[in-house]
Design a protein around this motif. Structure first.
Motif, PDB file in Angstrom:
ATOM      1  N   LEU A  72      14.305  31.776  61.956  1.00  0.00           N
ATOM      2  CA  LEU A  72      15.500  32.261  62.372  1.00  0.00           C
ATOM      3  C   LEU A  72      15.655  34.194  62.009  1.00  0.00           C
ATOM      4  O   LEU A  72      15.507  34.129  60.583  1.00  0.00           O
ATOM      5  N   GLU A  73      16.099  34.938  62.452  1.00  0.00           N
ATOM      6  CA  GLU A  73      16.637  36.693  61.974  1.00  0.00           C
ATOM      7  C   GLU A  73      17.513  36.580  62.142  1.00  0.00           C
ATOM      8  O   GLU A  73      18.521  35.747  62.561  1.00  0.00           O
ATOM      9  N   ALA A  74      18.096  37.266  60.696  1.00  0.00           N
ATOM     10  CA  ALA A  74      19.610  37.177  60.849  1.00  0.00           C
ATOM     11  C   ALA A  74      19.741  38.968  60.408  1.00  0.00           C
ATOM     12  O   ALA A  74      19.361  39.496  58.657  1.00  0.00           O
ATOM     13  N   GLU A  75      20.946  39.137  60.484  1.00  0.00           N
ATOM     14  CA  GLU A  75      21.511  39.885  60.043  1.00  0.00           C
ATOM     15  C   GLU A  75      22.621  39.884  58.992  1.00  0.00           C
ATOM     16  O   GLU A  75      23.763  38.790  59.375  1.00  0.00           O
ATOM     17  N   THR A  76      22.818  39.905  58.278  1.00  0.00           N
ATOM     18  CA  THR A  76      23.487  39.239  56.874  1.00  0.00           C
ATOM     19  C   THR A  76      24.462  40.641  56.249  1.00  0.00           C
ATOM     20  O   THR A  76      23.694  42.298  55.950  1.00  0.00           O
ATOM     21  N   GLU A  77      25.375  40.480  55.383  1.00  0.00           N
ATOM     22  CA  GLU A  77      25.908  41.406  54.269  1.00  0.00           C
ATOM     23  C   GLU A  77      26.645  40.888  52.770  1.00  0.00           C
ATOM     24  O   GLU A  77      26.365  39.415  53.118  1.00  0.00           O
ATOM     25  N   VAL A  78      26.105  41.573  51.979  1.00  0.00           N
ATOM     26  CA  VAL A  78      25.981  40.806  50.815  1.00  0.00           C
ATOM     27  C   VAL A  78      27.580  40.314  49.883  1.00  0.00           C
ATOM     28  O   VAL A  78      28.316  41.903  50.000  1.00  0.00           O
ATOM     29  N   VAL A  79      27.515  39.335  50.331  1.00  0.00           N
ATOM     30  CA  VAL A  79      29.078  39.172  49.745  1.00  0.00           C
ATOM     31  C   VAL A  79      29.676  38.860  48.098  1.00  0.00           C
ATOM     32  O   VAL A  79      30.722  38.877  48.097  1.00  0.00           O
ATOM     33  N   GLY A  92      25.456  35.595  47.616  1.00  0.00           N
ATOM     34  CA  GLY A  92      26.119  35.048  48.351  1.00  0.00           C
ATOM     35  C   GLY A  92      25.741  35.848  49.876  1.00  0.00           C
ATOM     36  O   GLY A  92      26.527  37.316  49.852  1.00  0.00           O
ATOM     37  N   LEU A  93      25.224  35.503  51.345  1.00  0.00           N
ATOM     38  CA  LEU A  93      25.485  36.098  52.380  1.00  0.00           C
ATOM     39  C   LEU A  93      25.847  35.584  52.822  1.00  0.00           C
ATOM     40  O   LEU A  93      26.132  34.880  54.049  1.00  0.00           O
ATOM     41  N   ALA A  94      26.841  36.339  53.972  1.00  0.00           N
ATOM     42  CA  ALA A  94      27.655  36.481  54.834  1.00  0.00           C
ATOM     43  C   ALA A  94      26.506  36.882  56.277  1.00  0.00           C
ATOM     44  O   ALA A  94      26.553  38.276  56.580  1.00  0.00           O
ATOM     45  N   ILE A  95      26.824  35.796  57.069  1.00  0.00           N
ATOM     46  CA  ILE A  95      25.780  36.124  58.450  1.00  0.00           C
ATOM     47  C   ILE A  95      27.207  37.088  59.738  1.00  0.00           C
ATOM     48  O   ILE A  95      27.276  36.390  59.621  1.00  0.00           O
TER      49      ILE A  95
END
Length: 99
Positions: A72-79, A92-95
């Protein structure tokens, strides 16, 4: 929708899978070894020795244990960021997107 509303909605609407697996986080030219504790269709909980902040964008690589399957490759944002007693961070990372 506020983050608190989203948190409640996610708990109600999305199943979290406990996976506890080694992953790699990449931010710019920095690579961090981490552990993904759980994964849902919209996010993941990760523990790592990082200094990330809410709003940071992070690339996540979860390798596959099977040669026939791509990881799995994902771009995430730290929330969400919490500092653990040992100095590591619970993230907590939002995909944002997956490939």
């Amino acid at each position: 929708m506020t983050q608190q509303d989203r948190d409640y909605s996610e708990k109600r609407d999305f199943i979290r899978m406990n996976i506890e697996t080694a992953i790699t986080l990449t931010q710019g030219d920095q690579h961090y070894q981490a552990t993904c504790l759980d994964l849902s269709s919209t996010g993941m909980q990760v523990v790592a020795a990082t200094r990330l902040q809410t709003g940071d964008k992070v690339h996540v690589h979860i390798p596959s244990e099977h040669s026939e399957l791509k990881g799995l490759e994902a771009e995430t944002e730290v929330v969400r960021v919490a500092t653990l007693e040992d100095g590591r961070q619970s993230l907590g990372l939002a995909i944002l997107s997956m490939s």
